[in-house]
Scaffold this active site. Structure first.
Site, mmCIF file in Angstrom:
data_model
loop_
_atom_site.group_PDB
_atom_site.id
_atom_site.type_symbol
_atom_site.label_atom_id
_atom_site.label_comp_id
_atom_site.label_asym_id
_atom_site.label_seq_id
_atom_site.Cartn_x
_atom_site.Cartn_y
_atom_site.Cartn_z
ATOM 1 N N ASP A 95 0.810 -1.224 0.000
ATOM 2 C CA ASP A 95 0.000 0.000 0.000
ATOM 3 C C ASP A 95 0.843 1.275 0.000
ATOM 4 O OD1 ASP A 95 -2.605 -0.950 -0.201
ATOM 5 O OD2 ASP A 95 -2.893 -1.109 1.970
ATOM 6 N N ARG A 166 -10.243 5.834 10.400
ATOM 7 C CA ARG A 166 -8.793 5.718 10.445
ATOM 8 C C ARG A 166 -8.187 6.733 11.433
ATOM 9 N NH1 ARG A 166 -6.606 2.917 6.033
ATOM 10 N NH2 ARG A 166 -8.073 1.269 5.485
ATOM 11 N N HIS A 195 -11.795 7.237 4.341
ATOM 12 C CA HIS A 195 -10.880 8.374 4.473
ATOM 13 C C HIS A 195 -11.607 9.620 3.952
ATOM 14 C CE1 HIS A 195 -6.748 6.084 4.221
ATOM 15 N NE2 HIS A 195 -6.896 6.569 5.435
ATOM 16 N N CYS A 293 -5.076 9.409 -3.571
ATOM 17 C CA CYS A 293 -4.357 8.555 -2.617
ATOM 18 C C CYS A 293 -2.899 8.371 -3.030
ATOM 19 C CB CYS A 293 -5.002 7.174 -2.543
ATOM 20 S SG CYS A 293 -6.710 7.175 -2.051
HETATM 21 N N1 ARG Z 1 -5.423 0.040 0.876
HETATM 22 C C1 ARG Z 1 -5.160 1.345 1.417
HETATM 23 C C2 ARG Z 1 -5.690 1.428 2.829
HETATM 24 O O1 ARG Z 1 -6.749 0.921 3.074
HETATM 25 C C3 ARG Z 1 -5.750 2.411 0.555
HETATM 26 C C4 ARG Z 1 -5.389 3.778 1.019
HETATM 27 C C5 ARG Z 1 -5.986 4.845 0.171
HETATM 28 N N2 ARG Z 1 -5.465 6.101 0.488
HETATM 29 C C6 ARG Z 1 -6.187 7.195 0.657
HETATM 30 N N3 ARG Z 1 -5.570 8.328 0.769
HETATM 31 N N4 ARG Z 1 -7.496 7.161 0.742
HETATM 32 O O2 ARG Z 1 -5.088 1.979 3.692
#
Ligand code: ARG
Length: 300
Positions: A95, A166, A195, A293
């Protein structure tokens, strides 16, 4: 041809042959500003764990395709005149391509990241070392879970800060102290939009009246009220825009780099005088990511 209209005051003369302004003439003129971005190639991209509802480790992924799509994104930025810095990818960190999660940089001050998921935690220190190597003097690592620009959006005067899935709400206060900017907390409520940067993006962060686009349903009722109050003029995205991660877009004030499926959103932003620039991010979306992202903005 002119006509004169006389009334109580001086007669008024009108040129009735003058063309009526077309819709095009009424569009605001959008001015791009040159940006500096930090990106990480998806050399080791795969989906081998699930930390958001988009990720399904049983579904095959193609690292080759991810690299192609990422390269096209990088070239799009360069074609638009932006500067792209690249950090070395690390094996075992699939990631790491989502560089937006690893730092918030405003006026040259860096607030690093602290990941919620153990699988991503090692990314934070690679980025910290990149910042130091790039000459940043003020690099602070957070104590609370903080997924950086994944949950922080700089409007030019305020730092919009998401929480719910998150980033810890304590990270919001920490960001305010470290970066010295006012923070506005927003509550995310839909796990698909885990996010802030998959629910909202800045179209214009340079003018005194910042312009955002967002998907209201991703936010709690109170946060929706906050957004309406702060941005009465916002572009409102629909379900179709949100579920292709259309809100995970990157604007330079004129060009809006966005997933090609976000057709309604593209039409909305074009109506406001912006120019949509489509990219294919289908492979990276399997991990829950889009153009934004993959893009950390280095401000100052
Ligand atoms: N697979 C990553 C996660 O779940 C994707 C992150 C995406 N990043 C973002 N800025 N939304 O952490």
């Amino acid at each position: 041809m002119t006509v004169s209209i006389s009334g109580p005051g001086e007669p008024i003369t009108l040129d009735i042959a003058a063309p009526i302004a077309s819709a095009q003439d009424l569009l605001p003129v959008r001015v791009p500003t040159t940006r500096r971005y930090l990106m990480c190639p998806p050399t080791y991209f795969t989906v081998e764990y699930a930390i958001n509802p988009w990720m399904d480790p049983t579904r095959p992924t193609s690292t080759t395709l991810a690299v192609e799509q990422w390269t096209a994104l990088r070239e799009t930025y360069e074609r638009l005149g932006h500067q792209v810095e690249v950090i070395e990818p690390v094996p075992g960190l699939p990631d790491m391509v989502f560089s937006a999660n690893s730092g918030t940089v405003i006026d040259g001050r860096v607030l690093g990241s602290r990941f919620r998921a153990a699988q991503r935690s090692a990314e934070a220190d690679h980025f910290r070392r990149w910042f130091l190597g790039a000459g940043y003097k003020s690099v602070v690592m957070p104590t609370a879970v903080n997924e950086a620009e994944g949950d922080f959006t700089w409007t030019g005067s305020l730092l919009l800060a998401g929480t719910g899935f998150r980033t810890d709400p304590h990270a919001h206060g920490e960001a305010q102290e470290v970066l010295g900017v006012p923070v506005v907390s927003l509550q995310l409520v839909d796990p698909r939009f885990y996010h802030l940067d998959v629910a909202l993006f800045m179209l214009d962060d340079q003018s005194p009246t910042p312009l955002v686009a967002y998907y209201p349903e991703a936010f709690s009722p109170g946060s929706q009220q906050v957004l309406r109050r702060l941005f009465p003029d916002a572009v409102i995205a629909n379900d179709a825009d949100a579920v292709c991660l259309g809100l995970n877009a990157v604007s330079d004030g004129k060009h809006v780099v966005m997933p090609l499926e976000a057709t309604n959103l593209a039409e909305q932003v074009a109506r406001r005088g912006f120019e949509p620039v489509f990219v294919d991010i289908s492979e990276l979306r399997k991990s829950g990511g889009g153009p934004k992202c993959c893009t950390m903005e280095l401000r100052g």
